[in-house]
Motif scaffolding. Structure first.
Motif, short mmCIF file in Angstrom:
data_model
loop_
_atom_site.label_atom_id
_atom_site.label_comp_id
_atom_site.label_asym_id
_atom_site.label_seq_id
_atom_site.Cartn_x
_atom_site.Cartn_y
_atom_site.Cartn_z
N MET A 1 -10.92 10.37 3.10
CA MET A 1 -10.04 9.58 3.96
C MET A 1 -9.43 8.43 3.15
O MET A 1 -10.15 7.70 2.47
CB MET A 1 -10.82 9.03 5.16
N THR A 2 -8.12 8.30 3.20
CA THR A 2 -7.42 7.23 2.49
C THR A 2 -7.29 6.03 3.40
O THR A 2 -6.62 6.07 4.43
CB THR A 2 -6.02 7.70 2.04
N ARG A 3 -7.94 4.94 3.02
CA ARG A 3 -7.89 3.72 3.83
C ARG A 3 -6.71 2.87 3.40
O ARG A 3 -6.52 2.57 2.21
CB ARG A 3 -9.20 2.95 3.67
N LEU B 1 -2.04 10.27 7.16
CA LEU B 1 -2.80 9.09 6.74
C LEU B 1 -2.88 8.12 7.91
O LEU B 1 -1.97 7.33 8.15
CB LEU B 1 -2.13 8.43 5.53
N ASN B 2 -3.98 8.17 8.63
CA ASN B 2 -4.09 7.42 9.89
C ASN B 2 -5.13 6.31 9.87
O ASN B 2 -5.29 5.59 10.85
CB ASN B 2 -4.41 8.39 11.03
N ASP B 3 -5.84 6.16 8.75
CA ASP B 3 -6.85 5.10 8.65
C ASP B 3 -6.14 3.83 8.18
O ASP B 3 -6.15 3.48 7.00
CB ASP B 3 -7.95 5.51 7.68
N ILE B 4 -5.53 3.13 9.12
CA ILE B 4 -4.70 1.97 8.81
C ILE B 4 -5.22 0.73 9.52
O ILE B 4 -5.47 0.76 10.73
CB ILE B 4 -3.23 2.20 9.22
N GLY C 1 -12.62 -1.72 0.18
CA GLY C 1 -12.61 -0.31 0.55
C GLY C 1 -11.23 0.29 0.69
O GLY C 1 -11.10 1.50 0.92
N ALA C 2 -10.18 -0.52 0.53
CA ALA C 2 -8.82 0.00 0.69
C ALA C 2 -8.37 0.74 -0.56
O ALA C 2 -8.55 0.26 -1.68
CB ALA C 2 -7.86 -1.14 0.99
N GLN C 3 -7.77 1.92 -0.36
CA GLN C 3 -7.14 2.64 -1.47
C GLN C 3 -5.67 2.24 -1.63
O GLN C 3 -5.16 2.19 -2.74
CB GLN C 3 -7.22 4.16 -1.25
N LEU C 4 -5.02 1.95 -0.52
CA LEU C 4 -3.63 1.51 -0.54
C LEU C 4 -3.53 0.17 0.16
O LEU C 4 -4.12 -0.03 1.23
CB LEU C 4 -2.71 2.52 0.17
N VAL C 5 -2.76 -0.75 -0.42
CA VAL C 5 -2.55 -2.07 0.18
C VAL C 5 -1.05 -2.33 0.25
O VAL C 5 -0.32 -2.10 -0.72
CB VAL C 5 -3.25 -3.17 -0.64
N GLY C 6 -0.60 -2.80 1.42
CA GLY C 6 0.80 -3.15 1.59
C GLY C 6 0.94 -4.64 1.87
O GLY C 6 0.24 -5.18 2.74
N PRO D 1 -12.40 -2.16 -6.72
CA PRO D 1 -12.53 -0.91 -7.49
C PRO D 1 -11.94 0.30 -6.79
O PRO D 1 -11.59 1.29 -7.45
CB PRO D 1 -14.06 -0.76 -7.65
N ASP D 2 -11.81 0.26 -5.46
CA ASP D 2 -11.27 1.42 -4.74
C ASP D 2 -9.75 1.44 -4.69
O ASP D 2 -9.15 2.46 -4.33
CB ASP D 2 -11.80 1.42 -3.29
N LEU D 3 -9.11 0.34 -5.06
CA LEU D 3 -7.66 0.23 -4.92
C LEU D 3 -6.94 1.20 -5.86
O LEU D 3 -7.16 1.19 -7.07
CB LEU D 3 -7.22 -1.21 -5.22
N ARG D 4 -6.04 2.02 -5.29
CA ARG D 4 -5.31 2.99 -6.08
C ARG D 4 -3.84 2.63 -6.26
O ARG D 4 -3.23 2.99 -7.26
CB ARG D 4 -5.40 4.38 -5.44
N ALA D 5 -3.24 1.94 -5.29
CA ALA D 5 -1.83 1.58 -5.40
C ALA D 5 -1.53 0.41 -4.47
O ALA D 5 -2.19 0.22 -3.45
CB ALA D 5 -0.92 2.77 -5.06
N VAL D 6 -0.50 -0.36 -4.84
CA VAL D 6 -0.03 -1.50 -4.04
C VAL D 6 1.43 -1.27 -3.69
O VAL D 6 2.24 -0.88 -4.54
CB VAL D 6 -0.17 -2.83 -4.82
#
Length: 399
Positions: free
Chosen positions: A1-3, A23-26, A44-49, A65-70
């Motif tokens: 699940m992508t948070r 992607l619904n875990d928002i 725990g977020a993989q994507l941050v806006g 450490p879990d962050l994949r993209a901003v």
């Protein structure tokens, strides 16, 4: 699940894009959070806006450490430590085009209002004075607009200004193709000396800090107008105040400031406050319903493409790899130190587990290399652990 964690009331269009991709875990926050709360909210977020008020510095990024993209749901990205993000394997995306029209329309509108002295006439009527005179009021048609920075927004301003009958000149540090009848000026001084209205559309940073200072403002045509809807650091506000007070400039419109209030209840501190020939707006050049909807969609789509396929086209700090349809059973996204033999090392590691590479794309940027490898065969936890453990690896994921 992508948070996914979003801040600063990002437009619902972004949620729609994420939902359509499954992607619904928002988690969405209506505003920026204070530093002491920001880290906890992002865990725990993989994507941050984010937008402009949320700052992601090196110390904060190192604890995610879990962050994949901003995703920066705006044009500017100086609120993110881009170098640190890149070295941690985190691409940063923005929206360089979506609010172009909104900013351009505001600049043209401000030009017309200031040429006609509407702000001060409006103020005087509100205070009981019927100041009906044509003194100092001019048509837009036939006037010269000088554009400093002829990028996406600057060129659009020029197009709209020509439609209103203005003559357009521009200056840019890079050679740019003129649109319509716009003409390039080889020097800034050449532009300043002939322009009735000067508008700034340059990025922030050391190279543009106080580009409009006492000397360059003095070089402007007497009675000219200065507009800044780019970055707050590019105009020396004290020098502008002096030029307005002396009458060298007839007006100004400022949408961005060196230091801006942190919220709607905090007043702006500026020597320009109270000047009748100055339009002050709260950093709203791109704040229209249309632009916010477009920005939400544009940045969310870039994040979705990255999560689903590894595509980094449009990243501002990262090796760019365009979309390519998957060719194997699994896709490995490998970010590594840009050292000799890195690609061979990756291929050897994959081969040790009996995986065959059927398609591969590599791009490098500075100290970082990024490889998308489509492979035949199962990429299980053991394979990922081996790839992540290698000294050359910065980050490794699969899609």
């Amino acid at each position: 699940m992508t948070r996914i964690v979003l801040f600063e009331n990002i437009h619902p269009s972004a949620h729609e894009v994420f939902a359509a991709a499954g992607l619904n875990d928002i988690v969405a926050h209506a505003s920026a959070l204070p530093p002491e709360s920001l880290l906890e909210a992002m865990k725990g977020a993989q994507l941050v806006g984010i937008r402009s008020r949320t700052h992601l510095d090196a110390a904060l990024l190192s604890q995610l450490p879990d962050l994949r993209a901003v995703g920066c749901f705006c044009i500017g990205t100086n609120q993110v430590d881009l170098e640190t993000a890149m070295l941690r394997g985190v691409p940063v995306f923005n929206a360089p085009f979506s609010n172009t029209r909104s900013v351009a329309e505001m600049v043209l509108g401000q030009s017309i209002l200031l040429l006609r002295r509407i702000p001060e006439k409006n103020d005087r009527v509100h205070h009981g004075f019927w100041d009906k005179t044509a003194d100092g009021a001019f048509e837009t048609r036939g006037k010269t607009l000088g554009i400093i920075g002829y990028g996406n927004i600057g060129s659009q301003v020029g197009t709209l200004a020509e439609a209103a009958g203005m003559r357009v000149v521009f200056h840019d540090i890079e050679a740019k193709l003129p649109l319509g009848n716009a003409r390039a000026c080889t020097t800034l001084a050449q532009l300043l000396g002939q322009s009735d209205v000067v508008t700034l559309h340059v990025p922030g940073g050391r190279g543009t800090k106080d580009i409009m200072n006492a000397a360059t403002i003095a070089a402007m045509k007497p009675g000219a107008i200065l507009i800044n809807a780019s970055r707050g650091t590019v105009v020396d506000i004290d020098a502008l105040h002096d030029a307005l007070k002396s009458g060298h400039l007839s007006g100004a419109a400022i949408d961005v400031f060196p230091t801006e209030p942190k919220g709607r209840d905090e007043p702006l501190k500026s020597p320009l406050i109270g000047m009748r020939n100055v339009i002050l707006t709260p950093h709203i050049g791109g704040s229209t319903q249309e632009s916010q909807e477009n920005i939400g969609r544009e940045v969310a789509e870039k994040l979705v493409r990255f999560v689903l396929s590894g595509t980094t086209k449009g990243a501002v700090n990262f090796p760019e790899i365009p979309y390519q349809e998957a060719a194997g059973a699994a896709r490995i996204l490998h970010v590594h130190r840009n050292l000799p033999g890195a690609l061979g090392t990756l291929s050897s590691l994959v081969a040790e587990f009996g995986l065959n590479i059927v398609s591969q794309q590599l791009q490098t940027k500075g100290q970082v290399g990024y490889v998308i490898s489509d492979v035949e065969g199962p990429v299980d936890a053991k394979v990922l652990a081996a790839l992540r453990a290698h000294p050359i690896t910065i980050r490794c994921d699969i899609v």
